[in-house]
Write a protein that holds these residues in place. Sequence first.
Motif, PDB file in Angstrom:
ATOM      1  N   PHE A   1      56.284  48.664  -9.572  1.00  0.00           N
ATOM      2  CA  PHE A   1      57.512  47.905  -9.341  1.00  0.00           C
ATOM      3  C   PHE A   1      57.578  46.748 -10.333  1.00  0.00           C
ATOM      4  O   PHE A   1      56.649  45.945 -10.441  1.00  0.00           O
ATOM      5  N   ARG A   2      58.698  46.669 -11.047  1.00  0.00           N
ATOM      6  CA  ARG A   2      58.909  45.627 -12.065  1.00  0.00           C
ATOM      7  C   ARG A   2      60.120  44.800 -11.672  1.00  0.00           C
ATOM      8  O   ARG A   2      61.246  45.270 -11.723  1.00  0.00           O
ATOM      9  N   HIS A   3      59.844  43.557 -11.272  1.00  0.00           N
ATOM     10  CA  HIS A   3      60.929  42.632 -10.929  1.00  0.00           C
ATOM     11  C   HIS A   3      61.092  41.676 -12.107  1.00  0.00           C
ATOM     12  O   HIS A   3      60.242  40.808 -12.343  1.00  0.00           O
ATOM     13  N   ILE A   4      62.154  41.838 -12.859  1.00  0.00           N
ATOM     14  CA  ILE A   4      62.325  41.110 -14.120  1.00  0.00           C
ATOM     15  C   ILE A   4      62.341  39.605 -13.888  1.00  0.00           C
ATOM     16  O   ILE A   4      61.693  38.841 -14.620  1.00  0.00           O
ATOM     17  N   GLY A   5      63.091  39.153 -12.874  1.00  0.00           N
ATOM     18  CA  GLY A   5      63.198  37.718 -12.623  1.00  0.00           C
ATOM     19  C   GLY A   5      61.859  37.076 -12.317  1.00  0.00           C
ATOM     20  O   GLY A   5      61.524  36.012 -12.856  1.00  0.00           O
ATOM     21  N   LEU A   6      61.051  37.703 -11.452  1.00  0.00           N
ATOM     22  CA  LEU A   6      59.754  37.139 -11.089  1.00  0.00           C
ATOM     23  C   LEU A   6      58.792  37.157 -12.272  1.00  0.00           C
ATOM     24  O   LEU A   6      58.058  36.187 -12.496  1.00  0.00           O
ATOM     25  N   MET A   7      58.816  38.233 -13.062  1.00  0.00           N
ATOM     26  CA  MET A   7      57.896  38.317 -14.191  1.00  0.00           C
ATOM     27  C   MET A   7      58.260  37.311 -15.280  1.00  0.00           C
ATOM     28  O   MET A   7      57.372  36.728 -15.921  1.00  0.00           O
ATOM     29  N   ASN A   8      59.533  37.073 -15.493  1.00  0.00           N
ATOM     30  CA  ASN A   8      59.942  36.051 -16.463  1.00  0.00           C
ATOM     31  C   ASN A   8      59.572  34.652 -15.987  1.00  0.00           C
ATOM     32  O   ASN A   8      59.127  33.802 -16.773  1.00  0.00           O
ATOM     33  N   LEU A   9      59.756  34.399 -14.704  1.00  0.00           N
ATOM     34  CA  LEU A   9      59.419  33.086 -14.151  1.00  0.00           C
ATOM     35  C   LEU A   9      57.916  32.841 -14.205  1.00  0.00           C
ATOM     36  O   LEU A   9      57.469  31.731 -14.532  1.00  0.00           O
ATOM     37  N   PHE A  10      57.136  33.870 -13.915  1.00  0.00           N
ATOM     38  CA  PHE A  10      55.683  33.721 -13.987  1.00  0.00           C
ATOM     39  C   PHE A  10      55.223  33.531 -15.429  1.00  0.00           C
ATOM     40  O   PHE A  10      54.258  32.790 -15.694  1.00  0.00           O
ATOM     41  N   LEU A  11      55.902  34.190 -16.371  1.00  0.00           N
ATOM     42  CA  LEU A  11      55.559  34.026 -17.785  1.00  0.00           C
ATOM     43  C   LEU A  11      55.708  32.568 -18.211  1.00  0.00           C
ATOM     44  O   LEU A  11      54.856  32.025 -18.934  1.00  0.00           O
ATOM     45  N   LYS A  12      56.762  31.916 -17.767  1.00  0.00           N
ATOM     46  CA  LYS A  12      56.945  30.497 -18.090  1.00  0.00           C
ATOM     47  C   LYS A  12      55.848  29.645 -17.460  1.00  0.00           C
ATOM     48  O   LYS A  12      55.370  28.674 -18.064  1.00  0.00           O
ATOM     49  N   ARG A  13      55.427  30.019 -16.250  1.00  0.00           N
ATOM     50  CA  ARG A  13      54.337  29.289 -15.583  1.00  0.00           C
ATOM     51  C   ARG A  13      53.035  29.443 -16.366  1.00  0.00           C
ATOM     52  O   ARG A  13      52.258  28.487 -16.474  1.00  0.00           O
ATOM     53  N   VAL A  14      52.804  30.626 -16.914  1.00  0.00           N
ATOM     54  CA  VAL A  14      51.604  30.855 -17.717  1.00  0.00           C
ATOM     55  C   VAL A  14      51.624  29.990 -18.970  1.00  0.00           C
ATOM     56  O   VAL A  14      50.594  29.427 -19.375  1.00  0.00           O
ATOM     57  N   LEU A  15      52.774  29.864 -19.586  1.00  0.00           N
ATOM     58  CA  LEU A  15      52.881  29.018 -20.779  1.00  0.00           C
ATOM     59  C   LEU A  15      52.550  27.570 -20.461  1.00  0.00           C
ATOM     60  O   LEU A  15      51.931  26.866 -21.283  1.00  0.00           O
ATOM     61  N   ASP A  16      52.916  27.105 -19.295  1.00  0.00           N
ATOM     62  CA  ASP A  16      52.667  25.717 -18.914  1.00  0.00           C
ATOM     63  C   ASP A  16      51.227  25.478 -18.477  1.00  0.00           C
ATOM     64  O   ASP A  16      50.695  24.377 -18.657  1.00  0.00           O
ATOM     65  N   GLU A  17      50.575  26.487 -17.897  1.00  0.00           N
ATOM     66  CA  GLU A  17      49.241  26.291 -17.324  1.00  0.00           C
ATOM     67  C   GLU A  17      48.200  27.205 -17.965  1.00  0.00           C
ATOM     68  O   GLU A  17      47.249  27.633 -17.316  1.00  0.00           O
ATOM     69  N   SER A  18      48.373  27.515 -19.233  1.00  0.00           N
ATOM     70  CA  SER A  18      47.453  28.445 -19.896  1.00  0.00           C
ATOM     71  C   SER A  18      46.029  27.920 -19.975  1.00  0.00           C
ATOM     72  O   SER A  18      45.066  28.693 -20.010  1.00  0.00           O
ATOM     73  N   GLN A  19      45.856  26.605 -20.003  1.00  0.00           N
ATOM     74  CA  GLN A  19      44.517  26.031 -20.112  1.00  0.00           C
ATOM     75  C   GLN A  19      43.683  26.252 -18.849  1.00  0.00           C
ATOM     76  O   GLN A  19      42.452  26.223 -18.900  1.00  0.00           O
ATOM     77  N   SER A  20      44.347  26.481 -17.727  1.00  0.00           N
ATOM     78  CA  SER A  20      43.611  26.642 -16.470  1.00  0.00           C
ATOM     79  C   SER A  20      43.261  28.099 -16.166  1.00  0.00           C
ATOM     80  O   SER A  20      42.625  28.379 -15.150  1.00  0.00           O
ATOM     81  N   LEU A  21      43.645  29.027 -17.027  1.00  0.00           N
ATOM     82  CA  LEU A  21      43.393  30.440 -16.777  1.00  0.00           C
ATOM     83  C   LEU A  21      41.939  30.794 -17.079  1.00  0.00           C
ATOM     84  O   LEU A  21      41.398  30.391 -18.112  1.00  0.00           O
ATOM     85  N   ASN A  22      41.326  31.568 -16.177  1.00  0.00           N
ATOM     86  CA  ASN A  22      39.977  32.070 -16.452  1.00  0.00           C
ATOM     87  C   ASN A  22      40.050  33.479 -17.035  1.00  0.00           C
ATOM     88  O   ASN A  22      41.132  34.058 -17.171  1.00  0.00           O
ATOM     89  N   GLN A  23      38.887  34.024 -17.371  1.00  0.00           N
ATOM     90  CA  GLN A  23      38.852  35.322 -18.040  1.00  0.00           C
ATOM     91  C   GLN A  23      39.463  36.430 -17.188  1.00  0.00           C
ATOM     92  O   GLN A  23      40.244  37.255 -17.684  1.00  0.00           O
ATOM     93  N   LYS A  24      39.134  36.429 -15.898  1.00  0.00           N
ATOM     94  CA  LYS A  24      39.642  37.472 -15.015  1.00  0.00           C
ATOM     95  C   LYS A  24      41.160  37.415 -14.923  1.00  0.00           C
ATOM     96  O   LYS A  24      41.837  38.464 -14.922  1.00  0.00           O
ATOM     97  N   GLU A  25      41.719  36.226 -14.833  1.00  0.00           N
ATOM     98  CA  GLU A  25      43.171  36.078 -14.740  1.00  0.00           C
ATOM     99  C   GLU A  25      43.861  36.505 -16.030  1.00  0.00           C
ATOM    100  O   GLU A  25      44.932  37.132 -15.993  1.00  0.00           O
ATOM    101  N   ILE A  26      43.260  36.194 -17.176  1.00  0.00           N
ATOM    102  CA  ILE A  26      43.848  36.603 -18.460  1.00  0.00           C
ATOM    103  C   ILE A  26      43.909  38.123 -18.560  1.00  0.00           C
ATOM    104  O   ILE A  26      44.938  38.697 -18.941  1.00  0.00           O
ATOM    105  N   LEU A  27      42.804  38.786 -18.211  1.00  0.00           N
ATOM    106  CA  LEU A  27      42.767  40.249 -18.264  1.00  0.00           C
ATOM    107  C   LEU A  27      43.769  40.863 -17.290  1.00  0.00           C
ATOM    108  O   LEU A  27      44.406  41.882 -17.597  1.00  0.00           O
ATOM    109  N   CYS A  28      43.908  40.240 -16.120  1.00  0.00           N
ATOM    110  CA  CYS A  28      44.847  40.744 -15.120  1.00  0.00           C
ATOM    111  C   CYS A  28      46.285  40.602 -15.602  1.00  0.00           C
ATOM    112  O   CYS A  28      47.103  41.521 -15.446  1.00  0.00           O
ATOM    113  N   ILE A  29      46.613  39.474 -16.212  1.00  0.00           N
ATOM    114  CA  ILE A  29      47.968  39.253 -16.730  1.00  0.00           C
ATOM    115  C   ILE A  29      48.288  40.269 -17.821  1.00  0.00           C
ATOM    116  O   ILE A  29      49.374  40.872 -17.846  1.00  0.00           O
ATOM    117  N   LEU A  30      47.339  40.487 -18.743  1.00  0.00           N
ATOM    118  CA  LEU A  30      47.553  41.463 -19.811  1.00  0.00           C
ATOM    119  C   LEU A  30      47.763  42.866 -19.243  1.00  0.00           C
ATOM    120  O   LEU A  30      48.627  43.616 -19.712  1.00  0.00           O
TER     121      LEU A  30
END
Length: 705
Positions: free
Chosen positions: A425-454
């Motif tokens: 299931f691909r919800h465009i609005g939620l994925m775009n909103l989360f992408l912006k959140r990742v841009l703002d909080e990229s420094q707090s991401l750990n390895q597992k979260e980065i792999l999961c996002i990719l």
Amino acid sequence: MNKKTSSFLQNLRHLNRNIFPLSSTNIVRTMKVDPLGLHKLKITYQNSILKNVLFIDSLQKAQLSVRFFCQGVLAFHLEDNKIQKRRLSTLTSISFGKFLYPRRLSFNSQCFLVSDTTPQLTTAGLEKIMASTEHDLLQKEKKSLFFAKYRHLIQECNSMSDLLDLFSKCSGFSSCSYFIAMWKIAKNMSEDQKRFERQLLCEHPAFNNFCDQVLKEAKIVNLQRLMFTLYAVIKIGIPQNTYLVQFLLRIVQERINECDELGISVLSRTLEAMEASKNVDALRAGLRLLVDKHIWRLEHILTLQSIMKCIGKDAPYPLKKKLEIRALNELNKFSPVNSQHMFGALAAMNHRSFSLLNECSKTVAAHIHGCPFWMLMNILQSCRDLQYQNFDLFTAIADYIITTFAMWKIKQVLGILFFFESLKFRHIGLMNLFLKRVLDESQSLNQKEILCILHIYSSLNHFHECQDQQFLEVITSALNTYLPKISSLNLLRAVYSFCILKHFPQDPFNHLLQDNIINELLLPGNKNEMVESMLHQVNACLELENTTDLHSKTLTLKKCSPTPFHSNVEVENVLLALLENKRLFLKDVQLPHNYLVDFELRMDSRRSQIFPVSEADVFKAEADILRVALLCVSRSAFCLGSTHPRGKLGMKMRHLRALGFHVILVNFWEIKHLDMNSAVTYLKAKIFSPEAFPNTTEFAAQDLK
């Protein structure tokens, strides 16, 4: 007549045994029965203390039970500390309550009966009887105060060790109550605190005596209390292989036929929390038989759901079907919470009921606001386990996350997206909103979260219209910090995700293409088939995509096993009908990089004419000859509720275009549901350009709607 007399005698014996359980040494009961029914039954009680006095708990209760008529009987009761009497009429009906266990006679009431036919009691005798009654009431009041005192002390205890200290002072109080109180304390603790308290409990000097007391009480205690005790023991964390747990399991097995609905509910919750063993399996089998017998008498939805979670995935299918039908019959009584829990209940017994899931999905979607995060995760996990997809339900959950996005942590939203990806299931609005959140909080991401996002964004083939390149650069920068310590398999997964997203950062690729990393990945036992397939895909990207910096670093790999052919008889028949039974196509064409094309056609550049294969080979070098690849794809190759191709299909289409093909996707499930004429029209609109047959394209679109 004999049958009636026998039935009457049996009821009378049951009445005497349950309602008047006085000691046989103090009472002599004389029953005179006239089998012809010409005279009334006479019951005479002779007791050294009560003499001919019969105590009744209440004269006013109207319950379904054994009834009898009293004639010439005086009713005595206390009023203003004086004995008052009144005569009962011949038609007075006295009813007794439910038959309970033969405990002691109740002296709560201050009312009793005396027959006219017995010798008259003097006032002194009556006062003596009343004094005895008051003494019993006083003793009962003292006992009630004693239990109330210790219940209050139990409630004031703050740890399980405190309860054992209290047990040491007063071991006469029910030990089962202590265990139940321990669970009430432990369920509010964290796991670390619970582990520490459990260790102190086992090391307590009174613990062994306490367990011995529980074992003694297990055979005589009320069954419901026994069930709650076993539940508390398991939830506290007492090891399942201990003698205490196994003994309680055996006692419950022996008394399982006494279970009422509450007992079944508690037992179900207990077995749900236990690991498989001989005693647990035997008890679960007994519970299945009990449920199969009494399933239509269950009144509470939560009891039904507890049973569904407990009986196991290997339960007989007829029993699962009965539970499903029982739940469907109670659908009008379902609350929103019941609907939420039904997903987990069906997943626990591995039974996919579309009727039940569809109705519960409507209720959950309508009451999604306020649903806790853990419940949303349970619902999505259950849908994944059951392979159940509901576009409206998933959309409602995603919209709810968007409206309350500020209150969710990045890990929570990532968890929701992870389940959405597994459900395609691909919800465009939620994925775009989360992408912006990742841009703002990229420094707090750990390895597992980065792999999961990719993995999520590549699997769903999602690209942001404006910030896609910025997102990929930020994720690459975050991944580079973990390159020195990332495992070779996780590195391959990350690079593979970048390939699907058409992004080729140098540092991750250079790190992956080192000889020692490749050799480590190709070691036996390292999921070789999956690893080799991913390496071939990465190699194809290096050769076919525009990767100037990495083009010279292609891999030398052994040939991968060919892609298995799929039967596409329906599409082949439609294609033959379209071409008037002329075989102007190639079937199952194997291409470089292990790509397979279901059907290949040769057409002119305007896609208005199809050439025979042999004739097309002659004009290979001519620019106006177009190679057309027909790919028969299943519904799972697209995101749910759309025609957006998922990651692997999107990358294959890119690579086929790089090999010189014009790619046409044929929805295999749509062809199956069309008759031959409609299917031919549909395929004709797909293959030929709209300019060549404009009416056909329009007709096909209307037909598919």
